[in-house]
Design a protein around this motif. Structure first.
Motif, PDB file in Angstrom:
ATOM      1  N   ILE A   1      -9.943   1.326  -2.701  1.00 53.24           N
ATOM      2  CA  ILE A   1      -9.419  -0.039  -2.754  1.00 53.24           C
ATOM      3  C   ILE A   1      -8.295  -0.216  -1.741  1.00 53.24           C
ATOM      4  O   ILE A   1      -8.250  -1.204  -0.995  1.00 53.24           O
ATOM      5  N   LEU A   2      -7.381   0.740  -1.689  1.00 52.28           N
ATOM      6  CA  LEU A   2      -6.247   0.643  -0.766  1.00 52.28           C
ATOM      7  C   LEU A   2      -6.718   0.635   0.686  1.00 52.28           C
ATOM      8  O   LEU A   2      -6.185  -0.108   1.517  1.00 52.28           O
ATOM      9  N   ALA A   3      -7.709   1.459   0.992  1.00 50.27           N
ATOM     10  CA  ALA A   3      -8.245   1.497   2.358  1.00 50.27           C
ATOM     11  C   ALA A   3      -8.877   0.166   2.729  1.00 50.27           C
ATOM     12  O   ALA A   3      -8.705  -0.327   3.862  1.00 50.27           O
ATOM     13  N   GLU A   4      -9.598  -0.432   1.795  1.00 54.55           N
ATOM     14  CA  GLU A   4     -10.241  -1.720   2.072  1.00 54.55           C
ATOM     15  C   GLU A   4      -9.211  -2.837   2.184  1.00 54.55           C
ATOM     16  O   GLU A   4      -9.363  -3.742   3.015  1.00 54.55           O
ATOM     17  N   MET A   5      -8.178  -2.764   1.358  1.00 58.30           N
ATOM     18  CA  MET A   5      -7.118  -3.783   1.420  1.00 58.30           C
ATOM     19  C   MET A   5      -6.478  -3.845   2.798  1.00 58.30           C
ATOM     20  O   MET A   5      -6.104  -4.913   3.279  1.00 58.30           O
ATOM     21  N   ALA A   6      -6.332  -2.692   3.414  1.00 53.80           N
ATOM     22  CA  ALA A   6      -5.644  -2.623   4.709  1.00 53.80           C
ATOM     23  C   ALA A   6      -6.424  -3.305   5.822  1.00 53.80           C
ATOM     24  O   ALA A   6      -5.853  -3.610   6.884  1.00 53.80           O
ATOM     25  N   SER A   7      -7.717  -3.587   5.584  1.00 54.80           N
ATOM     26  CA  SER A   7      -8.553  -4.098   6.670  1.00 54.80           C
ATOM     27  C   SER A   7      -9.070  -5.525   6.437  1.00 54.80           C
ATOM     28  O   SER A   7      -9.808  -6.045   7.275  1.00 54.80           O
ATOM     29  N   ILE A   8      -8.685  -6.158   5.321  1.00 54.98           N
ATOM     30  CA  ILE A   8      -9.196  -7.506   5.068  1.00 54.98           C
ATOM     31  C   ILE A   8      -8.101  -8.543   5.289  1.00 54.98           C
ATOM     32  O   ILE A   8      -6.921  -8.265   5.071  1.00 54.98           O
ATOM     33  N   PRO A   9      -8.464  -9.744   5.728  1.00 54.09           N
ATOM     34  CA  PRO A   9      -7.457 -10.793   5.915  1.00 54.09           C
ATOM     35  C   PRO A   9      -6.942 -11.295   4.573  1.00 54.09           C
ATOM     36  O   PRO A   9      -7.683 -11.361   3.594  1.00 54.09           O
ATOM     37  N   MET A  10      -5.657 -11.628   4.524  1.00 52.63           N
ATOM     38  CA  MET A  10      -5.043 -12.124   3.295  1.00 52.63           C
ATOM     39  C   MET A  10      -5.029 -13.652   3.304  1.00 52.63           C
ATOM     40  O   MET A  10      -4.949 -14.287   4.365  1.00 52.63           O
TER      41      MET A  10
ATOM     42  N   ASP B   1      -1.861  -6.057  -8.993  1.00 46.56           N
ATOM     43  CA  ASP B   1      -1.156  -7.189  -8.374  1.00 46.56           C
ATOM     44  C   ASP B   1      -1.607  -7.378  -6.932  1.00 46.56           C
ATOM     45  O   ASP B   1      -1.847  -8.511  -6.480  1.00 46.56           O
ATOM     46  N   ALA B   2      -1.691  -6.275  -6.199  1.00 49.01           N
ATOM     47  CA  ALA B   2      -2.088  -6.348  -4.791  1.00 49.01           C
ATOM     48  C   ALA B   2      -3.521  -6.862  -4.652  1.00 49.01           C
ATOM     49  O   ALA B   2      -3.822  -7.664  -3.758  1.00 49.01           O
ATOM     50  N   VAL B   3      -4.413  -6.414  -5.533  1.00 48.48           N
ATOM     51  CA  VAL B   3      -5.802  -6.876  -5.489  1.00 48.48           C
ATOM     52  C   VAL B   3      -5.881  -8.366  -5.818  1.00 48.48           C
ATOM     53  O   VAL B   3      -6.608  -9.130  -5.166  1.00 48.48           O
ATOM     54  N   LEU B   4      -5.140  -8.807  -6.815  1.00 51.55           N
ATOM     55  CA  LEU B   4      -5.121 -10.231  -7.152  1.00 51.55           C
ATOM     56  C   LEU B   4      -4.635 -11.059  -5.965  1.00 51.55           C
ATOM     57  O   LEU B   4      -5.122 -12.174  -5.734  1.00 51.55           O
ATOM     58  N   ASP B   5      -3.690 -10.527  -5.203  1.00 50.60           N
ATOM     59  CA  ASP B   5      -3.190 -11.241  -4.024  1.00 50.60           C
ATOM     60  C   ASP B   5      -4.279 -11.457  -2.974  1.00 50.60           C
ATOM     61  O   ASP B   5      -4.261 -12.435  -2.238  1.00 50.60           O
ATOM     62  N   THR B   6      -5.232 -10.530  -2.892  1.00 47.82           N
ATOM     63  CA  THR B   6      -6.271 -10.646  -1.866  1.00 47.82           C
ATOM     64  C   THR B   6      -7.277 -11.763  -2.157  1.00 47.82           C
ATOM     65  O   THR B   6      -7.914 -12.284  -1.246  1.00 47.82           O
ATOM     66  N   GLU B   7      -7.466 -12.094  -3.446  1.00 43.73           N
ATOM     67  CA  GLU B   7      -8.459 -13.085  -3.883  1.00 43.73           C
ATOM     68  C   GLU B   7      -9.879 -12.694  -3.453  1.00 43.73           C
ATOM     69  O   GLU B   7     -10.754 -13.542  -3.270  1.00 43.73           O
ATOM     70  N   SER B   8     -10.106 -11.382  -3.327  1.00 41.98           N
ATOM     71  CA  SER B   8     -11.411 -10.854  -2.907  1.00 41.98           C
ATOM     72  C   SER B   8     -12.224 -10.456  -4.135  1.00 41.98           C
ATOM     73  O   SER B   8     -11.820  -9.565  -4.892  1.00 41.98           O
ATOM     74  N   LEU B   9     -13.384 -11.095  -4.331  1.00 42.11           N
ATOM     75  CA  LEU B   9     -14.221 -10.768  -5.481  1.00 42.11           C
ATOM     76  C   LEU B   9     -14.737  -9.341  -5.407  1.00 42.11           C
ATOM     77  O   LEU B   9     -14.900  -8.677  -6.437  1.00 42.11           O
ATOM     78  N   ALA B  10     -15.014  -8.854  -4.206  1.00 44.75           N
ATOM     79  CA  ALA B  10     -15.483  -7.476  -4.050  1.00 44.75           C
ATOM     80  C   ALA B  10     -14.417  -6.493  -4.525  1.00 44.75           C
ATOM     81  O   ALA B  10     -14.721  -5.502  -5.210  1.00 44.75           O
ATOM     82  N   LEU B  11     -13.159  -6.771  -4.184  1.00 45.09           N
ATOM     83  CA  LEU B  11     -12.083  -5.891  -4.642  1.00 45.09           C
ATOM     84  C   LEU B  11     -11.821  -6.069  -6.135  1.00 45.09           C
ATOM     85  O   LEU B  11     -11.451  -5.112  -6.823  1.00 45.09           O
TER      86      LEU B  11
ATOM     87  N   ILE C   1       0.831  -1.204   0.000  1.00 45.81           N
ATOM     88  CA  ILE C   1       0.000   0.000   0.000  1.00 45.81           C
ATOM     89  C   ILE C   1       0.869   1.259   0.000  1.00 45.81           C
ATOM     90  O   ILE C   1       0.602   2.220  -0.732  1.00 45.81           O
ATOM     91  N   ALA C   2       1.936   1.243   0.805  1.00 44.11           N
ATOM     92  CA  ALA C   2       2.837   2.400   0.858  1.00 44.11           C
ATOM     93  C   ALA C   2       3.499   2.639  -0.497  1.00 44.11           C
ATOM     94  O   ALA C   2       3.613   3.795  -0.944  1.00 44.11           O
ATOM     95  N   ASP C   3       3.935   1.561  -1.163  1.00 42.98           N
ATOM     96  CA  ASP C   3       4.589   1.693  -2.471  1.00 42.98           C
ATOM     97  C   ASP C   3       3.623   2.260  -3.515  1.00 42.98           C
ATOM     98  O   ASP C   3       3.987   3.117  -4.325  1.00 42.98           O
ATOM     99  N   ILE C   4       2.395   1.776  -3.490  1.00 40.81           N
ATOM    100  CA  ILE C   4       1.395   2.237  -4.467  1.00 40.81           C
ATOM    101  C   ILE C   4       1.055   3.701  -4.219  1.00 40.81           C
ATOM    102  O   ILE C   4       0.967   4.503  -5.161  1.00 40.81           O
ATOM    103  N   ASN C   5       0.878   4.072  -2.956  1.00 39.82           N
ATOM    104  CA  ASN C   5       0.590   5.472  -2.633  1.00 39.82           C
ATOM    105  C   ASN C   5       1.722   6.386  -3.087  1.00 39.82           C
ATOM    106  O   ASN C   5       1.488   7.502  -3.589  1.00 39.82           O
TER     107      ASN C   5
END
Length: 380
Positions: free
Chosen positions: A64-73, A28-38, A7-11
């Motif tokens: 997206i970045l804010a949501e990524m920070a709060s979901i389990p990977m 890439d980061a979104v694909l890593d989450t495997e979250s359909l919502a993202l 997240i820091a790198d993307i920002n």
């Protein structure tokens, strides 16, 4: 890499107005989450990007970045684990004919391995051996990611070879990828979203509804990469993936390959052959040089001596005048192949050489330090 660091790198990239690179990193980061919502939000983000709607793009990216920070990977695969060992493998085509090897090689998950050498020295042969397209003459492979009784089909699913000529396909880019995704268990909304994510990630968004035959050679390679990544293989083998790409596209694709290989949750090993030596060296964890079927280790080659500097220089000066202008640096060798000079020094720094070249007003067209590059092995 942790989610926080991603997240820091993307920002940082967005703050520097590097939207293209930041966008690819975000996908890439979104694909890593495997979250359909993202996935759904990232697809909306892609629409904004290609419509040049910068304000909506940045707003959605921040959401997206804010949501990524709060979901389990998802639980990640182990980066750096040895997944394939080639034990003294050889391939012989008969007495008096070409022979590859012996090659000893450990391939680690998340590693990028560049395979270089002049044409006819065994790069494609080694890749096809690793892919089990050719039978070994001697040696064996150990696959740590397979059960002992694994079938050839299972091996081919986990270990994918992409040649420099794409097989002919029919139908649109999107429909082809949806069929592949179905084959690997993606159904319903998941199928649609993962395919669109992969299309976006590989830069195929403007072409998603085109027939495969309408793609240029370079975009056909991107399509093959997207098709392969839907399978989440352990190892990807690429034979001349840059052959049909322009210079800028080569750099982008190589950086994309490295980023995908280093995925936080699904790292894969990549072995790629190429004639684009410097570009490959920039992204590779290890570069394997082949000459007459022998790898660098068997040839007794390695890193240069710490006191040795080797430079490559393109100048209009003849050898005699160049030697005179470099006399204060006492070069140990000056070689000329008709196009460029390769010059060796002892106990000199590259900055010292650059200073003398400037002071002596040497007309420099191109200069590069190749002390630790496999380029120095190509010099005869």
């Amino acid at each position: 890499m942790s989610v926080t660091q991603q997240i820091a790198d993307i920002n940082y990239l967005f703050s520097a107005n590097d939207y293209d690179f930041g966008f690819r990193k975000l996908l890439d980061a979104v694909l890593d989450t495997e979250s359909l919502a993202l996935y759904q939000k990232a697809i909306t983000l892609t629409d904004y990007k290609y419509a040049n709607k910068t304000e909506q793009f940045l707003t959605t990216a921040n959401e997206i970045l804010a949501e990524m920070a709060s979901i389990p990977m998802p639980n990640p695969k182990l980066m750096g684990q040895t997944i394939l060992t080639a034990n003294q493998i050889t391939k012989s085509y008969g007495v008096g004919k070409f022979k590859l090897g012996p090659v000893q090689l450990n391939i680690e998950r998340g590693g990028v391995y560049g395979l270089v050498g002049e044409n006819g020295n065994g790069k494609t042969t080694l890749l096809r051996l690793l892919a089990s397209d050719l039978a070994l003459t001697e040696g064996n492979f150990v696959y740590s990611f397979l059960p002992p009784d694994a079938s050839q089909y299972t091996l081919r699913t986990e270990l994918v070879y992409i040649g420099h000529r794409s097989p002919k396909r029919y139908g649109s880019v999107k429909d082809n990828l949806k069929m592949v995704a179905t084959h690997y268990g993606y159904t319903g909304q998941h199928n649609e979203l993962i395919v669109l994510m992969m299309i976006a990630r590989m830069g195929l968004w403007p072409f998603k509804n085109l027939n495969w035959a309408e793609l240029s050679s370079g975009y056909k390679m991107r399509f093959e990469l997207a098709r392969t990544l839907l399978r989440k293989p352990e190892i990807m083998l690429l034979d001349e993936p840059l052959a049909n790409l322009d210079v800028l596209a080569q750099q982008v694709v190589l950086e994309d390959i490295k980023s995908i290989a280093k995925s936080a949750t699904n790292p894969i090993a990549v072995v790629l052959s190429s004639q684009q030596l410097y570009e490959v060296e920039k992204v590779s964890d290890r570069v394997i040089y082949l000459r007459n079927g022998k790898p660098d280790s068997a040839l007794g080659l390695g890193k240069s001596h710490p006191d040795e500097l080797v430079i490559e220089l393109d100048t209009s000066l003849d050898r005699q005048n160049l030697a005179a202008k470099l006399a204060s640096l006492s070069p140990t060798a000056i070689q000329y192949n008709g196009g460029i000079y390769v010059i060796n020094f002892t106990k000199r720094s590259f900055n010292e050489v650059l200073l003398v070249l400037a002071q002596q007003e040497v007309p420099v067209i191109y200069v590069r330090d190749i002390s630790k590059s496999t380029r120095r092995y190509f010099v005869r």
